[in-house]
Structure formats: structure tokens, C-alpha cells
Design a protein around this motif. Structure first.
Motif, PDB file in Angstrom:
ATOM      1  N   GLU A 263       0.812  -1.216   0.000  1.00  0.00           N
ATOM      2  CA  GLU A 263       0.000   0.000   0.000  1.00  0.00           C
ATOM      3  C   GLU A 263       0.853   1.278   0.000  1.00  0.00           C
ATOM      4  O   GLU A 263       0.366   2.343   0.360  1.00  0.00           O
ATOM      5  CB  GLU A 263      -0.920   0.008   1.232  1.00  0.00           C
ATOM      6  N   ASP A 264       2.108   1.198  -0.406  1.00  0.00           N
ATOM      7  CA  ASP A 264       2.935   2.405  -0.417  1.00  0.00           C
ATOM      8  C   ASP A 264       3.228   2.820  -1.851  1.00  0.00           C
ATOM      9  O   ASP A 264       2.670   2.283  -2.808  1.00  0.00           O
ATOM     10  CB  ASP A 264       4.232   2.177   0.368  1.00  0.00           C
ATOM     11  N   ARG A 265       4.131   3.785  -2.021  1.00  0.00           N
ATOM     12  CA  ARG A 265       4.449   4.303  -3.347  1.00  0.00           C
ATOM     13  C   ARG A 265       5.154   3.266  -4.215  1.00  0.00           C
ATOM     14  O   ARG A 265       5.014   3.282  -5.444  1.00  0.00           O
ATOM     15  CB  ARG A 265       5.332   5.544  -3.211  1.00  0.00           C
ATOM     16  N   VAL A 266       5.904   2.371  -3.590  1.00  0.00           N
ATOM     17  CA  VAL A 266       6.553   1.311  -4.357  1.00  0.00           C
ATOM     18  C   VAL A 266       5.501   0.426  -5.026  1.00  0.00           C
ATOM     19  O   VAL A 266       5.621   0.041  -6.184  1.00  0.00           O
ATOM     20  CB  VAL A 266       7.460   0.468  -3.438  1.00  0.00           C
ATOM     21  N   THR A 267       4.449   0.128  -4.273  1.00  0.00           N
ATOM     22  CA  THR A 267       3.366  -0.683  -4.833  1.00  0.00           C
ATOM     23  C   THR A 267       2.721   0.010  -6.019  1.00  0.00           C
ATOM     24  O   THR A 267       2.452  -0.621  -7.054  1.00  0.00           O
ATOM     25  CB  THR A 267       2.303  -0.955  -3.749  1.00  0.00           C
ATOM     26  N   ASP A 268       2.459   1.308  -5.883  1.00  0.00           N
ATOM     27  CA  ASP A 268       1.849   2.060  -6.983  1.00  0.00           C
ATOM     28  C   ASP A 268       2.741   2.046  -8.217  1.00  0.00           C
ATOM     29  O   ASP A 268       2.254   1.892  -9.352  1.00  0.00           O
ATOM     30  CB  ASP A 268       1.582   3.503  -6.542  1.00  0.00           C
TER      31      ASP A 268
ATOM     32  N   ALA B 139      -5.443  -8.790  -8.784  1.00  0.00           N
ATOM     33  CA  ALA B 139      -5.969  -8.058  -7.632  1.00  0.00           C
ATOM     34  C   ALA B 139      -4.818  -7.400  -6.881  1.00  0.00           C
ATOM     35  O   ALA B 139      -3.646  -7.756  -7.059  1.00  0.00           O
ATOM     36  CB  ALA B 139      -6.739  -9.003  -6.700  1.00  0.00           C
ATOM     37  N   ARG B 140      -5.210  -6.443  -6.035  1.00  0.00           N
ATOM     38  CA  ARG B 140      -4.256  -5.792  -5.141  1.00  0.00           C
ATOM     39  C   ARG B 140      -4.847  -5.738  -3.736  1.00  0.00           C
ATOM     40  O   ARG B 140      -6.018  -5.406  -3.563  1.00  0.00           O
ATOM     41  CB  ARG B 140      -3.942  -4.377  -5.622  1.00  0.00           C
ATOM     42  N   TYR B 141      -4.014  -6.083  -2.761  1.00  0.00           N
ATOM     43  CA  TYR B 141      -4.446  -6.044  -1.367  1.00  0.00           C
ATOM     44  C   TYR B 141      -3.419  -5.260  -0.555  1.00  0.00           C
ATOM     45  O   TYR B 141      -2.211  -5.362  -0.801  1.00  0.00           O
ATOM     46  CB  TYR B 141      -4.575  -7.462  -0.804  1.00  0.00           C
TER      47      TYR B 141
END
Length: 236
Positions: free
Chosen positions: A155-160, A178-180
């Protein structure tokens, strides 16, 4: 590994063999063009059938060298530049082996032009075949065929950033199911349902602040279900 990736990998081997055969045949045809004959008439007699048999044997040997060079490793994201270097080195090794063989068996084959031309054509043709296969793979990826189904957890900027790259760069061959934000018991249940319906190939974990227990839990989950586990590196 996905079945589609195995199919593409198995297609690559006979394609390389055909490219090597084409290189040998092209070198032979070039040697007997009027221009080359006028510059240097052939000093040998070699039947076409015997030549094709020899080329097939050499091509099979070079395929073995390609395998030792790592050109058939199951890595669809390997860079083309790396393959070109490996192809050049493997073909050069094959050329050296042929040179040594001719040195000890000079009566078998005496056209240095065909040997050198076949080596050059082999590098060009095999690289062209690899480039063609990458185009085919890219087209399949854009059609969502042969892609790896992935789930991203974070859920951080790396994930985005990772999500954006996977969705925009279709050549990477990923389809994000999916993303969790976290790996919780509820998340585990949903992933199990997705895996049962669509076969999840990879779980990408991008939460550097996760507890050690959470990381170990997801690793165990992936191991039990033969799902590839990837993560963004952190201190742990």
C-alpha cells in the motif's frame, strides 16, 4: 512455469536449428554465385546432399553450445542484448571447433569462405529468429495470452509504481488480478478463491514495513500452492 511459456521455449529450439540450417545453405549459395566464382573459382567438389548432411550435424552441435550458453533457460524477461552476446560467443565457439576439426581433417572440407560466411549468417539469422519470437511473445501478451496472473500486496508508493509498470508495460507479460494492502486471513481466503478459479502464478509483496510473521506466512502460503513469490527488498 506456465504451459504457454514452455511451448514458446520448445518452439525456440527448432527455430534456432532452422536458422542455423538457413545460414549454412545461404553461405553455400553465396559461394557459388557468379560474382564470387569470378573472384575465386571453387577448388573443391562437394555435393549438395552431402553438404546438407554436414550442415545438419554442425547445426545440432551448435544447438548444444547454445544450451551450454544458457540460451534456453526459462526466463521470458531476459534482455535481447544478453541473448545477442551469448549467441555471438556460442557461434564463435562453434566456429573455433570447426576450424580445429578442419585443421586435422583438411580433406573433408576446404572452403574457408563458406565456413566464415556461415558463421556470420548464423549470428544474424539466429538473432533475427530471437527477435521474431519476442515480437510474437509481445503480441500474445497484449492479447492477454501466455501472461502471468499476479497479485500485488502492498500500500505504499513502491506498490503504486510496480502496479503502474505491470499495467502499462505489456511486454513484461503480467496480468494483475488483484491488489491487497496487507496479507490477512481474509486476504488469504480471497487469494485461494482466485487461485482456484484463475490459477495465480505470482504474488508480488511490496510492503517493507510488514512484520516478520506476515512475510513468513505469505512465503509458506506460496510454497504450499506452488505460487512464485517476489518481493521488494527490505532490510529483513
Amino acid at each position: 512455469m506456465k504451459r504457454s511459456e514452455l511451448i514458446l521455449m520448445f518452439i525456440q529450439l527448432p527455430l534456432d536449428f532452422l536458422m542455423l540450417m538457413a545460414a549454412g545453405i545461404t553461405a553455400y549459395l553465396v559461394r557459388f554465385t557468379a560474382t564470387v566464382i569470378s573472384l575465386r573459382p571453387p577448388q573443391f567438389a562437394f555435393g549438395q546432399a552431402d553438404y546438407l548432411t554436414l550442415v545438419a550435424g554442425v547445426a545440432a552441435g551448435w544447438i548444444v553450445l547454445f544450451a551450454f550458453a544458457g540460451l534456453y533457460r526459462p526466463d521470458p524477461n531476459r534482455k535481447l542484448a544478453n541473448d545477442i552476446v551469448r549467441i555471438f560467443l556460442a557461434c564463435s565457439t562453434g566456429l573455433a571447433a570447426i576450424t580445429v576439426f578442419i585443421f586435422f581433417r583438411g580433406e573433408l572440407f576446404q572452403s574457408r569462405f563458406i565456413v566464415l560466411a556461415a558463421w556470420g549468417f548464423a549470428v544474424v539469422f539466429v538473432v533475427t529468429g530471437r527477435f521474431f519470437m519476442r515480437i510474437v511473445r509481445a503480441i500474445l501478451y497484449r492479447l492477454n495470452i501466455a501472461t502471468k496472473h499476479a497479485i500485488v500486496i502492498g500500500e505504499d508508493r513502491v506498490t503504486d509504481a510496480i502496479l503502474d509498470a505491470l499495467k502499462t508495460r505489456k511486454g513484461l507479460g503480467y496480468f494483475v488480478r488483484a491488489r491487497y494492502p496487507r496479507f490477512t486471513p481474509h486476504t488469504k481466503t480471497e487469494i485461494e478463491n482466485l487461485h482456484a478459479k484463475h490459477r495465480v502464478d505470482e504474488i508480488i509483496f511490496t510492503n517493507p514495513k510488514a512484520r516478520e510473521e506476515e512475510v513468513l506466512d505469505i512465503v509458506e502460503f506460496c510454497t504450499e500452492r506452488h505460487i512464485t513469490f517476489k518481493y521488494s527488498a527490505d532490510l529483513f
